[in-house]
Design an enzyme around this catalytic site. Structure first.
Site, PDB file in Angstrom:
ATOM      1  N   CYS A  40       8.362  50.235  52.953  1.00  0.00           N
ATOM      2  CA  CYS A  40       8.597  48.856  53.103  1.00  0.00           C
ATOM      3  C   CYS A  40       7.390  48.098  53.079  1.00  0.00           C
ATOM      4  CB  CYS A  40       9.434  48.727  54.580  1.00  0.00           C
ATOM      5  SG  CYS A  40       9.515  47.091  55.065  1.00  0.00           S
ATOM      6  N   CYS A  69       9.798  43.664  47.658  1.00  0.00           N
ATOM      7  CA  CYS A  69      10.372  44.516  48.932  1.00  0.00           C
ATOM      8  C   CYS A  69      11.292  45.781  48.369  1.00  0.00           C
ATOM      9  CB  CYS A  69      11.374  43.242  49.185  1.00  0.00           C
ATOM     10  SG  CYS A  69      12.816  43.805  50.478  1.00  0.00           S
TER      11      CYS A  69
HETATM   12  N1  DGL Z   1       9.474  44.214  53.250  1.00  0.00           N
HETATM   13  C1  DGL Z   1      10.969  44.610  53.062  1.00  0.00           C
HETATM   14  C2  DGL Z   1      10.959  45.965  52.304  1.00  0.00           C
HETATM   15  O1  DGL Z   1       9.920  46.274  51.638  1.00  0.00           O
HETATM   16  C3  DGL Z   1      12.065  44.190  53.765  1.00  0.00           C
HETATM   17  C4  DGL Z   1      11.891  44.457  55.293  1.00  0.00           C
HETATM   18  C5  DGL Z   1      13.108  43.660  55.950  1.00  0.00           C
HETATM   19  O2  DGL Z   1      13.439  42.599  55.802  1.00  0.00           O
HETATM   20  O3  DGL Z   1      14.123  44.462  56.304  1.00  0.00           O
HETATM   21  O4  DGL Z   1      11.885  46.586  52.590  1.00  0.00           O
END
Ligand code: DGL
Length: 238
Positions: free
Chosen positions: A181, A72
């Site tokens: 993301c 993430c």
């Molecule tokens: N998948 C995540 C990222 O890479 C988080 C997305 C979220 O929950 O806002 O930032």
């Protein structure tokens, strides 16, 4: 019992990272924690996010994982420094927007799509400052609501957000789009449909290589020739 690698994200996005790691390390055993209950991370306060992430790290430590992969960008850019200070004995690998890859390729115009927390993080600014060259132009796009729409598989909302954010860049000579993301690779075909000539870049292969390198350096690679495994758990109450 073979020790596992813990991987987490605010839901399904980090599976795009896990897939790359499993390709490179097919004999490793993984536990993937989809923290869907707390999605979206990118719209939390720093304190809320740090508490959420520490709970997951504590859980992974309680089951004796050998490494934690933060699949993430938001949790990495906001928390990894503090996690490394708090959990000195744990090996962490983070996921960051692949700005370096874009800059190394000398693209003139690069869009970086990321959550609001990532866009406003010091870490992303540092990454840009450290890598950008004179001829390069980087435009940050705060994609409010997009990760959550992807998490909830809300087609209409995904399309609406993507068109509102990206239509203005059609015919603006955007060479590359950094998917900052881990949820965004799940809609990369739609992004490509809008920005047809841009190269889409994500950091997942880089993360996989770093996982392999750190396991090797720390003598933690699984030496079995058997296929690895992955266990999925989620915080979401159905
Ligand atoms: N998948 C995540 C990222 O890479 C988080 C997305 C979220 O929950 O806002 O930032």
């Amino acid at each position: 019992m073979k020790r596992k690698i813990g991987v987490f994200d605010s839901g399904i996005g980090g599976k795009t990272t896990l897939t790359e790691i499993m390709k490179l390390l097919p004999h490793e055993n993984f536990i993937y924690y989809a923290d869907s209950k707390n999605n979206p991370y990118g719209e939390k306060t720093d304190n809320e996010l740090f508490d959420i992430v520490c709970n997951i790290v504590d859980y992974f430590i309680s089951i004796d994982v050998k490494m934690i992969v933060i699949a993430c960008n938001t949790a990495t850019t906001r928390c990894i420094k503090f996690l490394r200070e708090k959990y000195k004995d744990m090996l962490f690998v983070g996921t960051e927007p692949a700005v370096k890859v874009a800059c190394d390729n000398n693209y003139n115009n690069t869009l970086v799509m990321a959550t609001p927390l990532t866009v406003h993080s010091d870490r992303l600014n540092d990454l840009i400052e450290d890598n950008i060259k004179n001829n390069e132009n980087i435009i940050l796009i705060s994609c409010d609501g997009l990760a959550n729409a992807i998490e909830n598989n809300n087609e209409e909302k995904i399309n609406f957000i993507l068109h509102s954010l990206l239509d203005k860049y059609i015919d603006k000579n955007i060479d590359a789009v950094v998917l900052g993301c881990t949820h965004y690779p799940l809609v990369k075909d739609r992004i490509q449909d809008i920005l047809k000539d841009s190269v889409l870049i994500d950091g997942n292969i880089g993360v996989a290589k770093r996982v392999k390198q750190l396991l090797t350096e720390n003598n933690l690679l699984n030496d079995s020739n058997e296929d690895g495994s992955v266990e999925f758990i989620t915080s979401k109450k159905e």
